[in-house]
Structure formats: structure tokens, C-alpha cells
Enzyme design. Structure first.
Site, mmCIF file in Angstrom:
data_model
loop_
_atom_site.group_PDB
_atom_site.id
_atom_site.type_symbol
_atom_site.label_atom_id
_atom_site.label_comp_id
_atom_site.label_asym_id
_atom_site.label_seq_id
_atom_site.Cartn_x
_atom_site.Cartn_y
_atom_site.Cartn_z
ATOM 1 N N ASP A 326 0.849 -1.189 0.000
ATOM 2 C CA ASP A 326 0.000 0.000 0.000
ATOM 3 C C ASP A 326 0.886 1.242 0.000
ATOM 4 O O ASP A 326 1.881 1.271 0.722
ATOM 5 C CB ASP A 326 -0.838 -0.042 1.304
ATOM 6 C CG ASP A 326 -2.020 0.892 1.290
ATOM 7 O OD1 ASP A 326 -1.829 2.076 0.988
ATOM 8 O OD2 ASP A 326 -3.131 0.441 1.591
ATOM 9 N N ARG A 328 -0.741 4.521 0.108
ATOM 10 C CA ARG A 328 -1.684 5.630 0.250
ATOM 11 C C ARG A 328 -1.284 6.631 1.327
ATOM 12 O O ARG A 328 -1.732 7.758 1.312
ATOM 13 C CB ARG A 328 -3.096 5.098 0.553
ATOM 14 C CG ARG A 328 -3.785 4.577 -0.677
ATOM 15 C CD ARG A 328 -5.104 3.953 -0.328
ATOM 16 N NE ARG A 328 -4.949 2.721 0.426
ATOM 17 C CZ ARG A 328 -5.951 2.003 0.923
ATOM 18 N NH1 ARG A 328 -7.182 2.420 0.764
ATOM 19 N NH2 ARG A 328 -5.725 0.883 1.564
#
Ligand code: ZN
Length: 415
Positions: A326, A328
């Protein structure tokens, strides 16, 4: 503008003569903070790295190169002012609270009118407007009796009245480094290197503290009275949603994105109808900010692996392709709540432990977490949901067993 190519990597004589353009991030008033000047038509006044409109600056370059846009074009901002007032809130005067966009971004032409009148090209990085939205899921919620039209927020035909805001990123580099607990010069160096040397000022102009990165921003959809935000008494419902074009727009069934978004909007409408405010924050962070090409490669790897698409290998397949699970970085996500003056979220339509952790680390209280109802999860998305719950996502039901995680639940490729 001259025909010479002007290198921006080092101080020019004229910029040394313009110390008045210094930015005092997090100052108590816009007058002391000063405008962000990132436009290219008055280069002698620039006090930021990068330029407006994020990745779309490249299309602007194409438009200028192909002769369809005058490179000296200055926008006419007549009638473009925000359709609703937002702020200022006390959080705007704290340099640690908002580091990833300009809290005065929507007011820039008004609060820096004096500098604009003096000829400096100051542009807004936030726009606020009003709209009606309409989604088939909300009509289904009305037919099922979960939502009732009130003629004010939700109408008989399924229309929903919203205030929406588009926010472009404006990074205050010292604040960003502090938020991630990293060194500012390391941050600058890696931004420079990972963009292929696109912004030399990152490593040569430490006096420029603000960077407009060429990435997507976010859109807010607000249900109810946005002016009620920032008051202790106002109850708030919220969904923070990271872009998933395949599901959000096209209804692809491999994940829960659109169903959860629609459910979040339902929760927001309910809250607005009860006198509170609902808020959807839509971040342009496609495929966990890894991009859609990586995402589709991972889908293939998941569905072709020996043993089929299953929860126990869900994150490992992403890591094989992207090197991480990830990107983000939810650490920056709470900025928007500080911008809106929100200290407490009463109903939080998300199961993500990363988003929840980021909010509480920023001192924002989450009262109730609302998981997606089981009946809204598409069959092929069971793999994602089981993997996330096993990895620590918030869920109401019993934990998923090891045996369950090892079972292939996703469709095979081509079926
Ligand atoms: Zn998705």
C-alpha cells in the site's frame, strides 16, 4: 515572458529582491501567512516548487506547445468564488495540523486581492460549488425503506443536494517531513529522484518550502449544512474513499469499493436528515496509490496463482509486483478534517485500521465505526474482505479462520 529558457534551479537576481513573498506556513492570519505563488506568468514572484493543477500541468504544456493556449494566459476569476464559505477554523493557524494543501486555497483571489491587484498571478488551489447527485443504489435504499426523501436533502427522484469541493495538493515540505518523522533533505532528495529529476529546486532551493506535486487531489461531497462543521454540537458522519475506477464507475465486482461508497453516502444522508453533516472524502489514490496498471497486474497474479485467488495470499501478490502492499499514506488524510474544523466523527463508514489509526494519531475522535453490511459485498470481493479483516480491519462478526483464508473464493481469470 522572454524567449530564453530560464533555469529555476538557482536564485535569480530578481527573486533575491523579493523577500516579501516568503511563506509563513501555519501563521494566524492569511496576511502573515502570505500567498502561495506557483503560477508561471510572473516567475519573479514564485515562492513554490511545481505548479498548479497537478498532473494536468502536462496537458497545459501540450496546449501551449501545440499553439492552442497562450502561455501568458491569466485566468479571469469573475463569479468563481466559493458557493459556500469554509473556515477559517483555529486549526488553520497551526503549522502541524494541515501540511498537504493550502487552507486558504479557495479564498486565495479574495484574501490576496492586494497582491493580485499589484500584478502577481495568484491562483486558487481549492474550488467549492454545489450540485445534485443521483446514484441507483440510493433509489434502491429508498425502495427498501432505508432512506426517505425529505424534499430538502434527498428528493423523490433520488437526487441528493450536495456541496462539493475540489482540493489540489500543496505540500509544506518541513511539515510533511515532520508528519512522517523523516529528514526534510531526504524527503526532497527522493522526491527529486523518483520524479526523474523533474523538479531541481527540491534539492537546490531549500528556501522554497512549498511544493505543488503533480499528483491527483481530492474531492469532498458534503451533505447538510457545511457551515455547521467546526461546532462541538454538530454530529458528523463520514466515509473517506480512495479512488477505485473499476468498481466506483464501472461496477467491477472484485472489490467492495462502490458498494461501500454508496453505503457511506447513505450513512451521510441519514446524518444530514437528522440535522448533522455527512462528508465523503474522495481521494485520487487509485489502486492503493500504486496506479491501475499495477492493480491489474496484481489481479492476474492473484487469479493465476497455484491454488486460486484466496485471502491468505491477497497482500503477498501485491507485494510481489509493487514491493509494498500500500502507498496511500493515510498520515496525510486527516488534514482535511482539520481544515473543516472537525474534532470528532460520530459515524465513521470505514473498516480500515490504517485510516482509523491516522485520525486518532491526529487527535480526531472516532465514536462509532460502521462496517459495510454483509449483503453489499459482491461474491468475487470475498477474498479482499477476508484478507483485510484478517490483517486487522475493523469488523463486527467473528474473526476469519486460517482454513477460511486458505480457501480459493475469487473467480478464475476468464470465467
Ligand atoms: Zn476497488
Amino acid at each position: 515572458m522572454s524567449d530564453h529558457i530560464v533555469l529555476t534551479s538557482h536564485h535569480s537576481q530578481s527573486s533575491k529582491e523579493q523577500p516579501s513573498n516568503e511563506i509563513h506556513w501555519g501563521a494566524e492570519s492569511p496576511e502573515i501567512r502570505g500567498p502561495i505563488i506557483a503560477s508561471l506568468t510572473t516567475p519573479q514572484h514564485r515562492n513554490a516548487i511545481g505548479t498548479h493543477s497537478g498532473a494536468y500541468a502536462i496537458y497545459r504544456a501540450l496546449a501551449v506547445a501545440s499553439g492552442t493556449l497562450d502561455r501568458d494566459h491569466r485566468p479571469d476569476f469573475t463569479n468563481t468564488a466559493p458557493a459556500e464559505l469554509i473556515g477559517p477554523h483555529p486549526q488553520w493557524g497551526d503549522p502541524d495540523k494541515i501540511v498537504s494543501f493550502d487552507p486558504y486555497g479557495h479564498m486565495a483571489p479574495a484574501v490576496f486581492a492586494k497582491q493580485s491587484a499589484a500584478g502577481i498571478d495568484i491562483r486558487p488551489s481549492i474550488a467549492v460549488t454545489k450540485a445534485h447527485i443521483n446514484m441507483p443504489e440510493l433509489k434502491e435504499a429508498m425502495s427498501a425503506g432505508r432512506l426517505k426523501p425529505d424534499g430538502e436533502i434527498l428528493f423523490e427522484n433520488g437526487d441528493v443536494r450536495v456541496t462539493k469541493a475540489a482540493i489540489d495538493p500543496v505540500w509544506y515540505l518541513p511539515g510533511l517531513a515532520k508528519r512522517f518523522n523523516i529528514n526534510e533533505s531526504a524527503l526532497r532528495r527522493h522526491l527529486f529522484e523518483q520524479t526523474g529529476g523533474m523538479f531541481p529546486e527540491l534539492v537546490t532551493r531549500f528556501d522554497l518550502k512549498v511544493f505543488l506535486p503533480p499528483i491527483g487531489g481530492m474531492t469532498l461531497y458534503c451533505f447538510g449544512e457545511i457551515s455547521a462543521l467546526g461546532k462541538e454540537v454538530t454530529r458528523v458522519a463520514c466515509r473517506v474513499h480512495d479512488e477505485c475506477n473499476g468498481s466506483d464507475v464501472f461496477g467491477s465486482d472484485i472489490c467492495t469499493c462502490r458498494p461501500y461508497l454508496a453505503h457511506g453516502i447513505e450513512v451521510c444522508i441519514e446524518m444530514a436528515q437528522q440535522g448533522g453533516v455527512g462528508l465523503v472524502v474522495y481521494n485520487r489514490k487509485e489502486g492503493r496509490a500504486l496506479g491501475e496498471v499495477t492493480k491489474f497486474l496484481v489481479y492476474n497474479a492473484r487469479k493465476r496463482q497455484v491454488g486460486g485467488d484466496r485471502a491468505e495470499t491477497y497482500f503477498a501478490r501485491t507485494e510481489c509486483v509493487a514491493g509494498v502492499q500500500d502507498m496511500r499514506f493515510q498520515e496525510l488524510m486527516p488534514d482535511v478534517f482539520h481544515w473543516l474544523g472537525i474534532k470528532r466523527i460520530d459515524r465513521w463508514a470505514s473498516m480500515s485500521n490504517m485510516k482509523h489509526g491516522a485520525l486518532t494519531a491526529q487527535g480526531i475522535e472516532v465514536v462509532e465505526r460502521v462496517p459495510i453490511p454483509d449483503e453489499l459485498i459482491p461474491a468475487d470481493a470475498r477474498v479482499e474482505m477476508d484478507a483485510k479483516v484478517a490483517a486487522g480491519y475493523f469488523a463486527a462478526g467473528a474473526p476469519v479462520s486460517i482454513e477460511e483464508l486458505a480457501m480459493a473464493k475469487g473467480r478464475e481469470l476468464g470465467v
